[in-house]
Motif scaffolding. Structure first.
Motif, short mmCIF file in Angstrom:
data_model
loop_
_atom_site.label_atom_id
_atom_site.label_comp_id
_atom_site.label_asym_id
_atom_site.label_seq_id
_atom_site.Cartn_x
_atom_site.Cartn_y
_atom_site.Cartn_z
N ALA A 53 0.99 -0.88 -0.14
CA ALA A 53 0.17 0.17 -0.08
C ALA A 53 0.95 1.21 0.14
O ALA A 53 0.58 2.10 -0.78
CB ALA A 53 -0.82 -0.03 0.96
N ASP A 55 3.95 1.55 -1.09
CA ASP A 55 4.48 1.57 -2.66
C ASP A 55 3.56 2.20 -3.58
O ASP A 55 3.88 3.12 -4.56
CB ASP A 55 4.77 0.00 -3.20
N LEU A 56 2.25 1.95 -3.37
CA LEU A 56 1.17 2.59 -4.31
C LEU A 56 0.96 4.05 -4.09
O LEU A 56 0.15 4.61 -4.29
CB LEU A 56 -0.08 1.81 -3.90
N PHE A 58 -0.23 5.11 -0.82
CA PHE A 58 -1.07 5.49 0.33
C PHE A 58 -0.37 5.99 1.43
O PHE A 58 0.69 5.44 1.76
CB PHE A 58 -1.95 4.08 0.72
N ALA A 80 -13.05 1.34 1.04
CA ALA A 80 -11.81 0.76 0.45
C ALA A 80 -11.65 1.35 -0.84
O ALA A 80 -10.72 1.95 -1.43
CB ALA A 80 -11.58 -0.79 0.56
N SER A 81 -12.98 1.17 -1.54
CA SER A 81 -13.00 1.66 -2.93
C SER A 81 -12.85 2.88 -2.90
O SER A 81 -12.37 3.79 -3.84
CB SER A 81 -14.40 1.36 -3.45
N ALA A 84 -9.25 4.06 -2.42
CA ALA A 84 -8.53 3.84 -3.81
C ALA A 84 -8.77 4.84 -4.98
O ALA A 84 -7.84 5.22 -5.62
CB ALA A 84 -8.71 2.34 -3.97
N GLN A 85 -9.97 5.03 -5.05
CA GLN A 85 -10.20 5.99 -6.05
C GLN A 85 -9.84 7.39 -5.65
O GLN A 85 -9.22 7.99 -6.57
CB GLN A 85 -11.94 6.24 -6.14
N GLN A 87 -7.11 8.02 -4.26
CA GLN A 87 -5.54 7.69 -4.43
C GLN A 87 -5.10 7.72 -5.84
O GLN A 87 -4.39 8.41 -6.36
CB GLN A 87 -5.06 6.35 -3.91
N LEU A 88 -6.23 7.29 -6.89
CA LEU A 88 -6.17 7.14 -8.24
C LEU A 88 -6.22 8.61 -8.66
O LEU A 88 -5.47 8.81 -9.49
CB LEU A 88 -7.05 6.21 -8.83
N VAL A 91 -2.76 10.49 -7.88
CA VAL A 91 -1.88 9.76 -8.58
C VAL A 91 -2.01 10.41 -10.25
O VAL A 91 -0.94 10.87 -10.71
CB VAL A 91 -1.83 8.26 -8.83
N GLU A 92 -3.02 10.71 -10.85
CA GLU A 92 -3.42 11.20 -12.00
C GLU A 92 -3.12 12.70 -12.04
O GLU A 92 -2.44 13.07 -13.05
CB GLU A 92 -4.79 10.75 -12.74
N ARG A 94 -0.93 14.30 -10.15
CA ARG A 94 0.65 13.99 -9.98
C ARG A 94 1.06 13.75 -11.55
O ARG A 94 2.36 14.54 -11.82
CB ARG A 94 1.07 12.87 -9.00
N ILE A 95 0.64 12.89 -11.98
CA ILE A 95 1.35 12.43 -13.60
C ILE A 95 1.02 13.52 -14.18
O ILE A 95 2.05 14.20 -14.94
CB ILE A 95 0.45 11.25 -14.11
#
Lengths: 131, 131
Positions: A53, A55-56, A58, A80-81, A84-85, A87-88, A91-92, A94-95
Motif C-alpha cells: 500500500a 508503494d502505491l 497511500f 476501501a473503494s 483507492a479512487q 488515491q487514483l 496519482v493522475e 501528479r502524473i
DNA sequence: CTTGCTCCTGTAGTCACTACAGGTTGTAGC
DNA sequence: GCTACAACCTGTAGTGACTACAGGAGCAAG
C-alpha cells in the motif's frame, strides 16, 4: 521469528518496522522473556500489505484504514473503494503535473548549447516567470 | 521594501522567505534601524528564480547551485545543464512509476463490485504481493 | 572470556516548509 | 497621549515517513 527475520522476509528496514509499531499501523507484538519482539506469519502478511500500500502511495493513515477494513471481511468495501479512487485521482494529478515539468525541463535541456551561463537556456528559463 | 511586500509580490510565504534565508539560498538582507529586513528588486528576481526552480522539483541544494551559476555569466553552463538533465531523468522515472500505480489502482477500482470486504478486489490486490 | 551479532530504548536528524509563542515597532484613529 | 491593531522580530516545535545513532543488554561461537 525475531524482528531481523521479519525484516529480511519482507525487505522492510528494522527501524521502519519499529516505527510502524510506534505509529500504530503494526500491533505491538508479543515479547520473549528477554524483551525481544516475536512475530508470526500474520505479521509477515500484514507488513507485506503495508509495504504494498505504501508503494502505491497511500499514506500511513489510509493504510491503517485499509488494514482495519481487511480485518472485517463482512463489512462493506465502499470505504476501501473510495480510498483507492481518491488515491487514483491523486496519482493522475501528479502524473499530469510531472508531464508539464518534463516538457519544460526537456525544452531547457535541448535548447542549452553548452556554452556560457550568459546564454544558457536552463538559467534563462528559470529566471523567466511562467507565462 | 519589507518582507511582507516581497511576500505579496512573489507569492512566497513570509515564513518561507525567512526559511530560505536561514538555509542560505537567499542572502541575508540589509536591515532598517528597527531590525526589519529590507529587500530590493534583485531580491524579487532571485526569489522568483527560486520559486520557479522549486516548482520544477529542484531541491534547495540544486537551486543554490543554479543561483550561484546564474551570478557568474561567463562560467560554463555545463553544470546547469547537468543538474537540469538529472532532474529531467528523475521526473521521467517518477512518471513511469506513477503510471504503473495508475494502472494497478484503476484495475483495483474497476474490479471492485462494491460488495463486502471478503470479495473486494482493492483489499485483495493489496494483500497480494506484486508478481 | 572475548568478539561480534542482534536486539532494546530513546532521541535527534532529514527535507521543505509551516505554525506558534512571546515580544517589539509602526501607524491610524480618537 | 492612549488604544488598537497590523506587521515585524526571534526562537522553537510540528509535519510525514522514515533513518541514524548513542548507549546498553543478551546470546552464541571460538
Amino acid at each position: 521469528m525475531q524482528i531481523g527475520d521479519l525484516s529480511r522476509e519482507t525487505g522492510v528496514n528494522i527501524e521502519t518496522i519499529r516505527y510502524y509499531e510506534r505509529s500504530g499501523v503494526l500491533p505491538p507484538p508479543a515479547r520473549q522473556d528477554n524483551g525481544r519482539r516475536v512475530y508470526d506469519a500474520a505479521d509477515v502478511r500484514r507488513l507485506g500489505f503495508i509495504r504494498h500500500a505504501r508503494d502505491l502511495g497511500f499514506d500511513l493513515q489510509s493504510v491503517q484504514t485499509l488494514l482495519a477494513l481487511q480485518e472485517q471481511p463482512q463489512a462493506s468495501c465502499a470505504d476501501a473503494s473510495r480510498i483507492a479512487q481518491a488515491q487514483l485521482d491523486e496519482v493522475e494529478r501528479r502524473i499530469a503535473r510531472l508531464q508539464n515539468l518534463q516538457l519544460e525541463l526537456s525544452r531547457m535541456v535541448t535548447e542549452c548549447r553548452k556554452g556560457v551561463v550568459a546564454e544558457c537556456r536552463v538559467i534563462e528559463a528559470l529566471s523567466t516567470p511562467l507565462s
